[in-house]
Motif scaffolding. Sequence first.
Motif, PDB file in Angstrom:
ATOM      1  N   GLU A 277      13.371  61.856   8.569  1.00 55.38           N
ATOM      2  CA  GLU A 277      13.699  62.897   9.543  1.00 55.38           C
ATOM      3  C   GLU A 277      14.574  62.293  10.632  1.00 55.38           C
ATOM      4  O   GLU A 277      14.190  61.320  11.281  1.00 55.38           O
ATOM      5  CB  GLU A 277      12.437  63.510  10.145  1.00 55.38           C
ATOM      6  N   ILE A 278      15.738  62.886  10.820  1.00 53.64           N
ATOM      7  CA  ILE A 278      16.693  62.404  11.814  1.00 53.64           C
ATOM      8  C   ILE A 278      16.804  63.462  12.902  1.00 53.64           C
ATOM      9  O   ILE A 278      17.162  64.611  12.624  1.00 53.64           O
ATOM     10  CB  ILE A 278      18.076  62.162  11.182  1.00 53.64           C
ATOM     11  N   THR A 279      16.485  63.088  14.122  1.00 47.47           N
ATOM     12  CA  THR A 279      16.485  64.045  15.230  1.00 47.47           C
ATOM     13  C   THR A 279      17.475  63.615  16.300  1.00 47.47           C
ATOM     14  O   THR A 279      17.478  62.452  16.727  1.00 47.47           O
ATOM     15  CB  THR A 279      15.074  64.178  15.837  1.00 47.47           C
ATOM     16  N   SER A 280      18.290  64.562  16.727  1.00 50.42           N
ATOM     17  CA  SER A 280      19.253  64.285  17.787  1.00 50.42           C
ATOM     18  C   SER A 280      18.528  64.039  19.101  1.00 50.42           C
ATOM     19  O   SER A 280      17.470  64.635  19.365  1.00 50.42           O
ATOM     20  CB  SER A 280      20.209  65.467  17.946  1.00 50.42           C
ATOM     21  N   LEU A 281      19.075  63.141  19.912  1.00 51.46           N
ATOM     22  CA  LEU A 281      18.498  62.905  21.229  1.00 51.46           C
ATOM     23  C   LEU A 281      18.469  64.214  22.001  1.00 51.46           C
ATOM     24  O   LEU A 281      19.408  65.013  21.938  1.00 51.46           O
ATOM     25  CB  LEU A 281      19.332  61.869  21.991  1.00 51.46           C
TER      26      LEU A 281
ATOM     27  N   THR B 101      19.123  59.876  16.953  1.00 51.25           N
ATOM     28  CA  THR B 101      20.567  59.661  16.957  1.00 51.25           C
ATOM     29  C   THR B 101      21.220  60.438  18.090  1.00 51.25           C
ATOM     30  O   THR B 101      20.758  61.537  18.431  1.00 51.25           O
ATOM     31  CB  THR B 101      21.195  60.099  15.618  1.00 51.25           C
ATOM     32  N   PRO B 102      22.291  59.902  18.673  1.00 50.94           N
ATOM     33  CA  PRO B 102      23.040  60.662  19.678  1.00 50.94           C
ATOM     34  C   PRO B 102      23.982  61.685  19.034  1.00 50.94           C
ATOM     35  O   PRO B 102      24.599  62.486  19.745  1.00 50.94           O
ATOM     36  CB  PRO B 102      23.828  59.585  20.422  1.00 50.94           C
ATOM     37  N   LEU B 103      24.083  61.687  17.699  1.00 57.31           N
ATOM     38  CA  LEU B 103      24.914  62.662  17.010  1.00 57.31           C
ATOM     39  C   LEU B 103      24.244  64.031  17.019  1.00 57.31           C
ATOM     40  O   LEU B 103      23.019  64.138  17.086  1.00 57.31           O
ATOM     41  CB  LEU B 103      25.141  62.230  15.556  1.00 57.31           C
ATOM     42  N   THR B 104      25.036  65.080  16.938  1.00 59.58           N
ATOM     43  CA  THR B 104      24.478  66.422  16.817  1.00 59.58           C
ATOM     44  C   THR B 104      24.026  66.641  15.372  1.00 59.58           C
ATOM     45  O   THR B 104      24.469  65.929  14.457  1.00 59.58           O
ATOM     46  CB  THR B 104      25.519  67.491  17.172  1.00 59.58           C
ATOM     47  N   PRO B 105      23.172  67.626  15.127  1.00 58.85           N
ATOM     48  CA  PRO B 105      22.747  67.889  13.743  1.00 58.85           C
ATOM     49  C   PRO B 105      23.921  68.127  12.800  1.00 58.85           C
ATOM     50  O   PRO B 105      23.904  67.653  11.656  1.00 58.85           O
ATOM     51  CB  PRO B 105      21.870  69.131  13.886  1.00 58.85           C
ATOM     52  N   LYS B 106      24.941  68.853  13.252  1.00 58.52           N
ATOM     53  CA  LYS B 106      26.101  69.104  12.392  1.00 58.52           C
ATOM     54  C   LYS B 106      26.816  67.807  12.046  1.00 58.52           C
ATOM     55  O   LYS B 106      27.230  67.591  10.895  1.00 58.52           O
ATOM     56  CB  LYS B 106      27.078  70.068  13.065  1.00 58.52           C
ATOM     57  N   GLN B 107      26.948  66.928  13.029  1.00 56.85           N
ATOM     58  CA  GLN B 107      27.591  65.644  12.760  1.00 56.85           C
ATOM     59  C   GLN B 107      26.776  64.823  11.770  1.00 56.85           C
ATOM     60  O   GLN B 107      27.330  64.156  10.890  1.00 56.85           O
ATOM     61  CB  GLN B 107      27.768  64.867  14.065  1.00 56.85           C
ATOM     62  N   VAL B 108      25.457  64.868  11.894  1.00 55.61           N
ATOM     63  CA  VAL B 108      24.586  64.156  10.954  1.00 55.61           C
ATOM     64  C   VAL B 108      24.798  64.685   9.537  1.00 55.61           C
ATOM     65  O   VAL B 108      24.996  63.919   8.582  1.00 55.61           O
ATOM     66  CB  VAL B 108      23.105  64.300  11.363  1.00 55.61           C
TER      67      VAL B 108
ATOM     68  N   ILE C 157      16.511  72.387  12.438  1.00 53.96           N
ATOM     69  CA  ILE C 157      17.836  72.204  13.019  1.00 53.96           C
ATOM     70  C   ILE C 157      17.955  72.812  14.409  1.00 53.96           C
ATOM     71  O   ILE C 157      18.709  72.317  15.258  1.00 53.96           O
ATOM     72  CB  ILE C 157      18.921  72.766  12.063  1.00 53.96           C
ATOM     73  N   ASP C 158      17.192  73.874  14.685  1.00 55.47           N
ATOM     74  CA  ASP C 158      17.245  74.477  16.023  1.00 55.47           C
ATOM     75  C   ASP C 158      16.763  73.505  17.099  1.00 55.47           C
ATOM     76  O   ASP C 158      17.146  73.607  18.258  1.00 55.47           O
ATOM     77  CB  ASP C 158      16.413  75.757  16.072  1.00 55.47           C
ATOM     78  N   HIS C 159      15.888  72.591  16.688  1.00 54.30           N
ATOM     79  CA  HIS C 159      15.387  71.584  17.623  1.00 54.30           C
ATOM     80  C   HIS C 159      15.992  70.211  17.344  1.00 54.30           C
ATOM     81  O   HIS C 159      15.504  69.187  17.828  1.00 54.30           O
ATOM     82  CB  HIS C 159      13.865  71.516  17.559  1.00 54.30           C
ATOM     83  N   GLY C 160      17.033  70.193  16.504  1.00 57.46           N
ATOM     84  CA  GLY C 160      17.784  68.962  16.314  1.00 57.46           C
ATOM     85  C   GLY C 160      17.349  68.082  15.175  1.00 57.46           C
ATOM     86  O   GLY C 160      17.797  66.943  15.088  1.00 57.46           O
ATOM     87  N   THR C 161      16.512  68.575  14.263  1.00 54.66           N
ATOM     88  CA  THR C 161      15.989  67.727  13.190  1.00 54.66           C
ATOM     89  C   THR C 161      16.593  68.076  11.837  1.00 54.66           C
ATOM     90  O   THR C 161      16.597  69.239  11.433  1.00 54.66           O
ATOM     91  CB  THR C 161      14.458  67.830  13.100  1.00 54.66           C
ATOM     92  N   VAL C 162      17.074  67.041  11.163  1.00 54.88           N
ATOM     93  CA  VAL C 162      17.615  67.155   9.815  1.00 54.88           C
ATOM     94  C   VAL C 162      16.874  66.150   8.947  1.00 54.88           C
ATOM     95  O   VAL C 162      16.636  65.011   9.371  1.00 54.88           O
ATOM     96  CB  VAL C 162      19.130  66.839   9.805  1.00 54.88           C
ATOM     97  N   THR C 163      16.481  66.554   7.750  1.00 53.68           N
ATOM     98  CA  THR C 163      15.802  65.638   6.833  1.00 53.68           C
ATOM     99  C   THR C 163      16.788  65.117   5.799  1.00 53.68           C
ATOM    100  O   THR C 163      17.445  65.895   5.108  1.00 53.68           O
ATOM    101  CB  THR C 163      14.630  66.328   6.118  1.00 53.68           C
ATOM    102  N   ALA C 164      16.897  63.795   5.715  1.00 51.43           N
ATOM    103  CA  ALA C 164      17.759  63.150   4.734  1.00 51.43           C
ATOM    104  C   ALA C 164      16.938  62.820   3.491  1.00 51.43           C
ATOM    105  O   ALA C 164      15.854  62.222   3.594  1.00 51.43           O
ATOM    106  CB  ALA C 164      18.372  61.885   5.311  1.00 51.43           C
ATOM    107  N   ILE C 165      17.431  63.208   2.328  1.00 50.24           N
ATOM    108  CA  ILE C 165      16.733  62.956   1.066  1.00 50.24           C
ATOM    109  C   ILE C 165      17.230  61.636   0.494  1.00 50.24           C
ATOM    110  O   ILE C 165      18.343  61.539  -0.025  1.00 50.24           O
ATOM    111  CB  ILE C 165      16.997  64.100   0.059  1.00 50.24           C
ATOM    112  N   VAL C 166      16.399  60.603   0.621  1.00 51.74           N
ATOM    113  CA  VAL C 166      16.802  59.274   0.174  1.00 51.74           C
ATOM    114  C   VAL C 166      15.698  58.638  -0.661  1.00 51.74           C
ATOM    115  O   VAL C 166      14.528  59.008  -0.559  1.00 51.74           O
ATOM    116  CB  VAL C 166      17.142  58.353   1.370  1.00 51.74           C
TER     117      VAL C 166
END
Length: 397
Positions: free
Chosen positions: A93-97, A55-62, A78-87
């Motif tokens: 795993e959602i990682t910022s570009l 995603t082009p969004l930042t981790p905080k925006q995600v 999160i330091d490397h841009g990865t957030v895990t969504a629990i679905v």
Amino acid sequence: MADSVKATLPAADWTQRPALAELVAALGPGNARWVGGAVRDTLLGCDAHDIDAATPLTPKQVIDRLDAVGIRTIPTGIDHGTVTAIVEGGNVEITSLRKDVSTDGRHAKVEFSSDWKEDASRRDFTINALYADPGTLEVHDYFGGVADLKAGRVRFIGDARARIREDYLRLLRYFRFQTRFGGELDAEAEEACAELAPGLKGLSRERVGWELQNLLSLPDPSATVARMRDLGVLQVVLPESGRHEADKLAELVAAERVADLAPDAMRRLAALLPAVPPVAESVAARLRLSKSQRERLACAAARDVRDGDDPRALAYAVGIPCATDRLLLTGGDVGPLRDWDCPSFPMKGGEIVERGVAKGPEVARVLRAVERRWIAEGFPDRVRVEALLDEELGANR
């Protein structure tokens, strides 16, 4: 440069999960693409397991956007841009570009980006830099990954040496991916791996051990491992393995197939080491293997060609997993162990005391003598064990 190949992702089950549609809607139009292994494997007609998104969004925006619709997140990297969504159906795993600012062969310092191709350019192989639009399933392929998939070619993005120098683990990953997807060898990649193999010494042993296990877990890595040795790569990560051991792996893979047994990384690692327990223990410690893995590797290293004389007696002595390893590694027959439950010796020392033997070393000696005969006779029932005890006590009298 425009996308090099136009392709569309097949409508696999995972692409139609309602939970993933909700996730994409929460991130907003144009703010998510599926990426990496799920895209690659689906294009090949294989089952996809881990689902990753970019995603082009930042981790905080995600986090904020998902939180707004009740989707829980974990800041896994999160330091490397990865957030895990629990679905439902499996976490994503959602990682910022990103773009690399600096690398040291083990880690990279990154900055967030909004450029899809820039993000793709920092990945390892062309077949892993494939992005799919969640709505249209159009595949965005910036470096010829679709063509490489069709050709069975594992190719680094851009300059192979540059990609390896960014993270030397990519060198080992190349051989794993070559085993899974490759057919046609890439000359540049092979030359780069041979030239830069000494750089593997700078990696943590855990990372090397994990990557070796991933490679050895594949259906048949024997040809790849032999080539790693020819290129001088295996000697760097596993200097204890000689040419004889590398050849032994192919024999083990064939034996596993005949026995209809699944690939096993520890058994195959044992094949790559000399049958010397202290060597196996040293390798296990260096690769930071778990306690159970260390014990199994050392047990397999104690193998002997006589192990096949009585497979069940061997299994009783060392356990079925280790006995299976040792039999396969020495050309023995694992058939007697199939669907066999290893029994427990049905006698205790107290029973011998009740028969008039004084407590002490003599009880242990008699117990061992009866157990040896019980094993030699193929683990007969309790009635026969009592008869063996009678015979042993009668002989002593």
